[in-house]
Scaffold this motif. Structure first.
Motif, PDB file in Angstrom:
ATOM      1  N   LYS A 199     -29.163 -12.584  26.822  1.00 14.81           N
ATOM      2  CA  LYS A 199     -30.361 -11.754  26.639  1.00 14.81           C
ATOM      3  C   LYS A 199     -31.419 -12.480  25.805  1.00 14.81           C
ATOM      4  O   LYS A 199     -32.610 -12.373  26.072  1.00 14.81           O
ATOM      5  CB  LYS A 199     -29.997 -10.425  25.987  1.00 14.81           C
ATOM      6  CG  LYS A 199     -29.374  -9.458  26.957  1.00 14.81           C
ATOM      7  CD  LYS A 199     -29.115  -8.123  26.301  1.00 14.81           C
ATOM      8  CE  LYS A 199     -28.516  -7.161  27.313  1.00 14.81           C
ATOM      9  NZ  LYS A 199     -28.349  -5.819  26.778  1.00 14.81           N
ATOM     10  N   ALA A 200     -30.982 -13.214  24.785  1.00 11.67           N
ATOM     11  CA  ALA A 200     -31.924 -13.976  23.960  1.00 11.67           C
ATOM     12  C   ALA A 200     -32.635 -15.032  24.804  1.00 11.67           C
ATOM     13  O   ALA A 200     -33.856 -15.216  24.683  1.00 11.67           O
ATOM     14  CB  ALA A 200     -31.202 -14.611  22.781  1.00 11.67           C
TER      15      ALA A 200
ATOM     16  N   ASP B  29     -31.544 -15.214  38.030  1.00  9.08           N
ATOM     17  CA  ASP B  29     -32.682 -15.529  38.906  1.00  9.08           C
ATOM     18  C   ASP B  29     -33.896 -15.890  38.060  1.00  9.08           C
ATOM     19  O   ASP B  29     -34.424 -15.045  37.334  1.00  9.08           O
ATOM     20  CB  ASP B  29     -33.038 -14.324  39.784  1.00  9.08           C
ATOM     21  CG  ASP B  29     -32.011 -14.068  40.860  1.00  9.08           C
ATOM     22  OD1 ASP B  29     -31.614 -15.028  41.543  1.00  9.08           O
ATOM     23  OD2 ASP B  29     -31.609 -12.900  41.014  1.00  9.08           O
ATOM     24  N   PHE B  30     -34.308 -17.152  38.150  1.00  9.00           N
ATOM     25  CA  PHE B  30     -35.531 -17.583  37.482  1.00  9.00           C
ATOM     26  C   PHE B  30     -36.717 -17.233  38.379  1.00  9.00           C
ATOM     27  O   PHE B  30     -36.602 -17.275  39.609  1.00  9.00           O
ATOM     28  CB  PHE B  30     -35.503 -19.093  37.218  1.00  9.00           C
ATOM     29  CG  PHE B  30     -34.636 -19.474  36.062  1.00  9.00           C
ATOM     30  CD1 PHE B  30     -35.151 -19.515  34.772  1.00  9.00           C
ATOM     31  CD2 PHE B  30     -33.294 -19.790  36.239  1.00  9.00           C
ATOM     32  CE1 PHE B  30     -34.358 -19.857  33.694  1.00  9.00           C
ATOM     33  CE2 PHE B  30     -32.498 -20.131  35.169  1.00  9.00           C
ATOM     34  CZ  PHE B  30     -33.026 -20.165  33.895  1.00  9.00           C
ATOM     35  N   PRO B  31     -37.871 -16.908  37.796  1.00  6.37           N
ATOM     36  CA  PRO B  31     -39.057 -16.605  38.619  1.00  6.37           C
ATOM     37  C   PRO B  31     -39.407 -17.784  39.528  1.00  6.37           C
ATOM     38  O   PRO B  31     -39.323 -18.945  39.117  1.00  6.37           O
ATOM     39  CB  PRO B  31     -40.164 -16.381  37.580  1.00  6.37           C
ATOM     40  CG  PRO B  31     -39.457 -16.040  36.317  1.00  6.37           C
ATOM     41  CD  PRO B  31     -38.150 -16.785  36.367  1.00  6.37           C
ATOM     42  N   LYS B  32     -39.764 -17.477  40.749  1.00  4.14           N
ATOM     43  CA  LYS B  32     -40.080 -18.535  41.717  1.00  4.14           C
ATOM     44  C   LYS B  32     -41.297 -19.351  41.308  1.00  4.14           C
ATOM     45  O   LYS B  32     -41.396 -20.524  41.647  1.00  4.14           O
ATOM     46  CB  LYS B  32     -40.283 -17.931  43.092  1.00  4.14           C
ATOM     47  CG  LYS B  32     -39.016 -17.290  43.621  1.00  4.14           C
ATOM     48  CD  LYS B  32     -39.101 -17.001  45.075  1.00  4.14           C
ATOM     49  CE  LYS B  32     -37.899 -16.281  45.639  1.00  4.14           C
ATOM     50  NZ  LYS B  32     -36.615 -16.625  45.140  1.00  4.14           N
ATOM     51  N   ASP B  33     -42.215 -18.748  40.548  1.00  9.21           N
ATOM     52  CA  ASP B  33     -43.418 -19.477  40.152  1.00  9.21           C
ATOM     53  C   ASP B  33     -43.255 -20.214  38.824  1.00  9.21           C
ATOM     54  O   ASP B  33     -44.205 -20.798  38.323  1.00  9.21           O
ATOM     55  CB  ASP B  33     -44.616 -18.540  40.090  1.00  9.21           C
ATOM     56  CG  ASP B  33     -44.419 -17.403  39.090  1.00  9.21           C
ATOM     57  OD1 ASP B  33     -43.285 -17.198  38.614  1.00  9.21           O
ATOM     58  OD2 ASP B  33     -45.413 -16.721  38.789  1.00  9.21           O
TER      59      ASP B  33
ATOM     60  N   ASP C  30     -35.080 -25.664  34.528  1.00  2.99           N
ATOM     61  CA  ASP C  30     -33.957 -26.575  34.287  1.00  2.99           C
ATOM     62  C   ASP C  30     -33.517 -26.520  32.825  1.00  2.99           C
ATOM     63  O   ASP C  30     -32.320 -26.558  32.528  1.00  2.99           O
ATOM     64  CB  ASP C  30     -34.326 -28.009  34.661  1.00  2.99           C
ATOM     65  CG  ASP C  30     -34.480 -28.201  36.165  1.00  2.99           C
ATOM     66  OD1 ASP C  30     -34.027 -27.328  36.945  1.00  2.99           O
ATOM     67  OD2 ASP C  30     -35.064 -29.228  36.563  1.00  2.99           O
ATOM     68  N   GLU C  31     -34.483 -26.432  31.924  1.00  2.84           N
ATOM     69  CA  GLU C  31     -34.172 -26.331  30.494  1.00  2.84           C
ATOM     70  C   GLU C  31     -33.408 -25.033  30.211  1.00  2.84           C
ATOM     71  O   GLU C  31     -32.402 -25.038  29.497  1.00  2.84           O
ATOM     72  CB  GLU C  31     -35.477 -26.364  29.693  1.00  2.84           C
ATOM     73  CG  GLU C  31     -35.292 -26.243  28.203  1.00  2.84           C
ATOM     74  CD  GLU C  31     -36.636 -26.232  27.499  1.00  2.84           C
ATOM     75  OE1 GLU C  31     -36.943 -25.220  26.841  1.00  2.84           O
ATOM     76  OE2 GLU C  31     -37.380 -27.229  27.624  1.00  2.84           O
ATOM     77  N   GLY C  32     -33.871 -23.939  30.787  1.00  9.73           N
ATOM     78  CA  GLY C  32     -33.182 -22.661  30.608  1.00  9.73           C
ATOM     79  C   GLY C  32     -31.785 -22.691  31.187  1.00  9.73           C
ATOM     80  O   GLY C  32     -30.829 -22.191  30.575  1.00  9.73           O
ATOM     81  N   TRP C  33     -31.630 -23.301  32.364  1.00  8.82           N
ATOM     82  CA  TRP C  33     -30.322 -23.397  32.995  1.00  8.82           C
ATOM     83  C   TRP C  33     -29.371 -24.241  32.142  1.00  8.82           C
ATOM     84  O   TRP C  33     -28.192 -23.903  32.000  1.00  8.82           O
ATOM     85  CB  TRP C  33     -30.456 -23.985  34.399  1.00  8.82           C
ATOM     86  CG  TRP C  33     -29.179 -23.838  35.160  1.00  8.82           C
ATOM     87  CD1 TRP C  33     -28.299 -24.820  35.476  1.00  8.82           C
ATOM     88  CD2 TRP C  33     -28.627 -22.624  35.674  1.00  8.82           C
ATOM     89  NE1 TRP C  33     -27.235 -24.291  36.152  1.00  8.82           N
ATOM     90  CE2 TRP C  33     -27.412 -22.942  36.285  1.00  8.82           C
ATOM     91  CE3 TRP C  33     -29.043 -21.298  35.664  1.00  8.82           C
ATOM     92  CZ2 TRP C  33     -26.609 -21.983  36.897  1.00  8.82           C
ATOM     93  CZ3 TRP C  33     -28.241 -20.348  36.268  1.00  8.82           C
ATOM     94  CH2 TRP C  33     -27.047 -20.695  36.874  1.00  8.82           C
TER      95      TRP C  33
ATOM     96  N   GLY D 167     -37.712 -15.713  30.664  1.00  8.49           N
ATOM     97  CA  GLY D 167     -38.217 -14.757  31.639  1.00  8.49           C
ATOM     98  C   GLY D 167     -37.417 -14.601  32.914  1.00  8.49           C
ATOM     99  O   GLY D 167     -37.936 -14.110  33.914  1.00  8.49           O
ATOM    100  N   PHE D 168     -36.160 -15.005  32.932  1.00  6.34           N
ATOM    101  CA  PHE D 168     -35.349 -14.807  34.128  1.00  6.34           C
ATOM    102  C   PHE D 168     -34.792 -13.386  34.142  1.00  6.34           C
ATOM    103  O   PHE D 168     -34.840 -12.670  33.153  1.00  6.34           O
ATOM    104  CB  PHE D 168     -34.213 -15.834  34.214  1.00  6.34           C
ATOM    105  CG  PHE D 168     -33.261 -15.832  33.043  1.00  6.34           C
ATOM    106  CD1 PHE D 168     -32.230 -14.895  32.960  1.00  6.34           C
ATOM    107  CD2 PHE D 168     -33.373 -16.775  32.034  1.00  6.34           C
ATOM    108  CE1 PHE D 168     -31.346 -14.893  31.897  1.00  6.34           C
ATOM    109  CE2 PHE D 168     -32.499 -16.784  30.963  1.00  6.34           C
ATOM    110  CZ  PHE D 168     -31.474 -15.837  30.899  1.00  6.34           C
ATOM    111  N   THR D 169     -34.303 -12.991  35.292  1.00  5.11           N
ATOM    112  CA  THR D 169     -33.601 -11.720  35.398  1.00  5.11           C
ATOM    113  C   THR D 169     -32.128 -12.030  35.629  1.00  5.11           C
ATOM    114  O   THR D 169     -31.780 -13.117  36.108  1.00  5.11           O
ATOM    115  CB  THR D 169     -34.129 -10.862  36.571  1.00  5.11           C
ATOM    116  OG1 THR D 169     -33.977 -11.582  37.785  1.00  5.11           O
ATOM    117  CG2 THR D 169     -35.586 -10.492  36.355  1.00  5.11           C
ATOM    118  N   TYR D 170     -31.290 -11.062  35.275  1.00  3.23           N
ATOM    119  CA  TYR D 170     -29.873 -11.244  35.570  1.00  3.23           C
ATOM    120  C   TYR D 170     -29.233  -9.906  35.853  1.00  3.23           C
ATOM    121  O   TYR D 170     -29.719  -8.861  35.445  1.00  3.23           O
ATOM    122  CB  TYR D 170     -29.145 -11.967  34.430  1.00  3.23           C
ATOM    123  CG  TYR D 170     -28.843 -11.122  33.219  1.00  3.23           C
ATOM    124  CD1 TYR D 170     -27.643 -10.418  33.131  1.00  3.23           C
ATOM    125  CD2 TYR D 170     -29.735 -11.024  32.165  1.00  3.23           C
ATOM    126  CE1 TYR D 170     -27.364  -9.636  32.010  1.00  3.23           C
ATOM    127  CE2 TYR D 170     -29.462 -10.253  31.053  1.00  3.23           C
ATOM    128  CZ  TYR D 170     -28.263  -9.568  30.981  1.00  3.23           C
ATOM    129  OH  TYR D 170     -27.991  -8.793  29.888  1.00  3.23           O
TER     130      TYR D 170
END
Length: 77
Positions: free
Chosen positions: A61-62, A14-18, A25-28, A68-71
Motif C-alpha cells: 500500500k505504501a 497493474d501500473f498505469p499504461k501512461d 520498472d523502479e516500482g516493480w 500509483g498502481f492498482t492491485y
C-alpha cells in the motif's frame, strides 16, 4: 514429473499504461524487494505462505501511494 501447487492468494499489480517505463520498472523492483525481504524474514517462505498477503500488504500500500498502481488480491489454483 508432476508438482502440485497449493491454492494460494496473489497480489495482481497493474501500473498505469501512461506511466513512464523507468518509473514502473523502479516500482516493480521495489515490489520484488518486498518478496525477497519476506523470504529472509520468514525462513525462506514464499508467496505460498498463508500469511504472505497480510504480512506484505502495508508495504504494498505504501508503494501504491508512491507509484500509483492498482492491485487486487486474487485466489489462485
Amino acid at each position: 514429473m508432476k508438482a502440485r501447487i497449493p491454492t494460494h492468494r496473489e497480489f495482481i499489480i497493474d501500473f498505469p499504461k501512461d506511466m513512464d517505463q523507468a518509473k514502473a520498472d523502479e516500482g516493480w523492483a521495489k515490489l520484488t524487494q518486498i518478496v525477497e525481504d519476506y523470504k529472509k524474514a520468514h525462513n525462506g517462505q514464499s508467496v505460498y505462505a498463508p500469511t504472505f498477503i497480510e504480512d506484505c500488504e502495508p508495504a504494498v500500500k505504501a508503494l501504491q501511494e508512491a507509484y500509483g498502481f492498482t492491485y487486487t488480491v486474487q485466489q489462485v489454483r
